[in-house]
Enzyme design. Sequence first.
Site, PDB file in Angstrom:
ATOM      1  N   ARG A 152       0.849  -1.192   0.000  1.00 48.17           N
ATOM      2  CA  ARG A 152       0.000   0.000   0.000  1.00 48.17           C
ATOM      3  C   ARG A 152       0.886   1.245   0.000  1.00 48.17           C
ATOM      4  O   ARG A 152       1.778   1.370   0.843  1.00 48.17           O
ATOM      5  CB  ARG A 152      -0.897   0.018   1.236  1.00 48.17           C
ATOM      6  CG  ARG A 152      -1.892  -1.123   1.318  1.00 48.17           C
ATOM      7  CD  ARG A 152      -2.531  -1.163   2.699  1.00 48.17           C
ATOM      8  NE  ARG A 152      -1.524  -1.417   3.730  1.00 48.17           N
ATOM      9  CZ  ARG A 152      -1.705  -1.169   5.027  1.00 48.17           C
ATOM     10  NH1 ARG A 152      -2.844  -0.646   5.451  1.00 48.17           N
ATOM     11  NH2 ARG A 152      -0.757  -1.439   5.894  1.00 48.17           N
ATOM     12  N   GLU A 153       0.633   2.134  -0.937  1.00 45.47           N
ATOM     13  CA  GLU A 153       1.417   3.363  -0.970  1.00 45.47           C
ATOM     14  C   GLU A 153       1.198   4.142   0.323  1.00 45.47           C
ATOM     15  O   GLU A 153       0.100   4.231   0.842  1.00 45.47           O
ATOM     16  CB  GLU A 153       1.012   4.212  -2.174  1.00 45.47           C
ATOM     17  CG  GLU A 153       1.397   3.567  -3.497  1.00 45.47           C
ATOM     18  CD  GLU A 153       1.004   4.411  -4.684  1.00 45.47           C
ATOM     19  OE1 GLU A 153       0.906   5.649  -4.530  1.00 45.47           O
ATOM     20  OE2 GLU A 153       0.793   3.832  -5.763  1.00 45.47           O
ATOM     21  N   GLY A 251     -16.971   7.215   1.386  1.00 47.63           N
ATOM     22  CA  GLY A 251     -16.387   8.476   0.940  1.00 47.63           C
ATOM     23  C   GLY A 251     -16.686   8.735  -0.519  1.00 47.63           C
ATOM     24  O   GLY A 251     -17.769   8.399  -1.012  1.00 47.63           O
ATOM     25  N   CYS A 258      -3.612   1.404  -8.313  1.00 48.02           N
ATOM     26  CA  CYS A 258      -3.904  -0.034  -8.279  1.00 48.02           C
ATOM     27  C   CYS A 258      -5.371  -0.374  -8.484  1.00 48.02           C
ATOM     28  O   CYS A 258      -5.720  -1.105  -9.411  1.00 48.02           O
ATOM     29  CB  CYS A 258      -3.411  -0.635  -6.963  1.00 48.02           C
ATOM     30  SG  CYS A 258      -1.611  -0.690  -6.823  1.00 48.02           S
TER      31      CYS A 258
END
Length: 439
Positions: A152-153, A251, A258
């Site tokens: 995960r970035e 959200g 990705c």
Amino acid sequence: MNISIVGTGYVGLVTGVGLAEIGHHVTCIDIDEAKVEQLNKGKSPIYEPGIEELIIKNKTNGRLRFTTSFEVGAECAEAIYLAVGTPSDAAGKIDMRYFNQAASEIAAAIKQPTIIVVKSTVPVGTNQDLQNLMNEKASHQVSVVSNPEFLREGCALHDLFNGDRIVIGSSDEAAIEVLKRINKPFDIPMVITNLESAELIKYASNAFLATKISFINEMANLCEKIGADILEVSKGMGMDQRIGNRFLNAGIGYGGSCFPKDTNGLLQIANEAGLSFSLLQQVITVNKNQRKLFFEKLLDKVGTLAGKKVAVLGIAFKPDTDDIREAPALKMIAELLKHNAQVSAYDPIISKNKAVFNSAVNSAETIEEALEDADAALILTEWNEIKNISSTQFLLSMKQPIVLDGRNCLNQKEMLDAGVIYEAVGRSNKTNRKELALK
């Protein structure tokens, strides 16, 4: 072991640094001379917390180096990792040009029997095609192994050293044993599969997480219709261990490099296999519609946007990264400009690179500058700095204190009690004061 990594993007650089950190000698290869020069100075081309410290540490101890030469990289490599980008093209199909180019360069550069480890996210069948290419073009024996990444970035280093699993796909038992030895110091469970299963695991994982996001966003839309609160619904759902509480944050939808690419990629794979993956198609549609619904809320609050100033807070698709690929904020800004709004955008990292903004957008250097005399504010990335904005700051800075929270990251009670016209996603958005007549 001597390992080379082709590509110094998020996956390649983090993987290379991590392998050096656990004791391997790593050479990272990239055709971008400016990037390699930057890395050789100990500077990271990507924003990832903690990565520069590890680059400097492992360069200093001689376990990490960077080059533009495939020949230098392949010279002593026992394993060569392919970590080049496989983006989506304009039609949403997987673009394999960079991957294929790198594969051809490797085939020509190999100097000894080698294992090619594919970290790139590639369509099913790619690894077998790569094996066939190596059998034909390489001057020495090559075994191809699929080893997809799950990083995960923003917390990629954490994920590398604390992952849930390491997937190794191959029919070559000797190559599998080498990958086991390479990864043993990580002390993470390993899943051994064939090539096709390993290729599909990455797509399936990201598509499932994207499905959770689209599902909870549809639930949020239902909550708004019937007076429920999505935070309470998500909490109640997430306590069920079969469901889990992660990726249940409502959200404005998913973005980044990705999820959009991999959901479209998996849909392409399914279509080519003759399968109509209608569930996944709907996940993608829901995600696109979520942004439209959020923008409609803004129009409902403000009316015409022409000539009005809108503060956009957060540009990166998620906190702790400088990645703006498929960032919802960029699509929101484009829509604001179409409606002739004056846009002032702020992001703790992206605002430092003003070149990413349309010339019509003011790149604010502070939150205060972005909010000054604004008619509305949109919260689009939940950076800590943005999450900590007080109701007083909105009231003092803005022309009209209208705040639309696309990440549900502010304190609703504080905002409403102070008199901010605050609207979140999937929550009871009734204000405790009469809204201003703005239309």
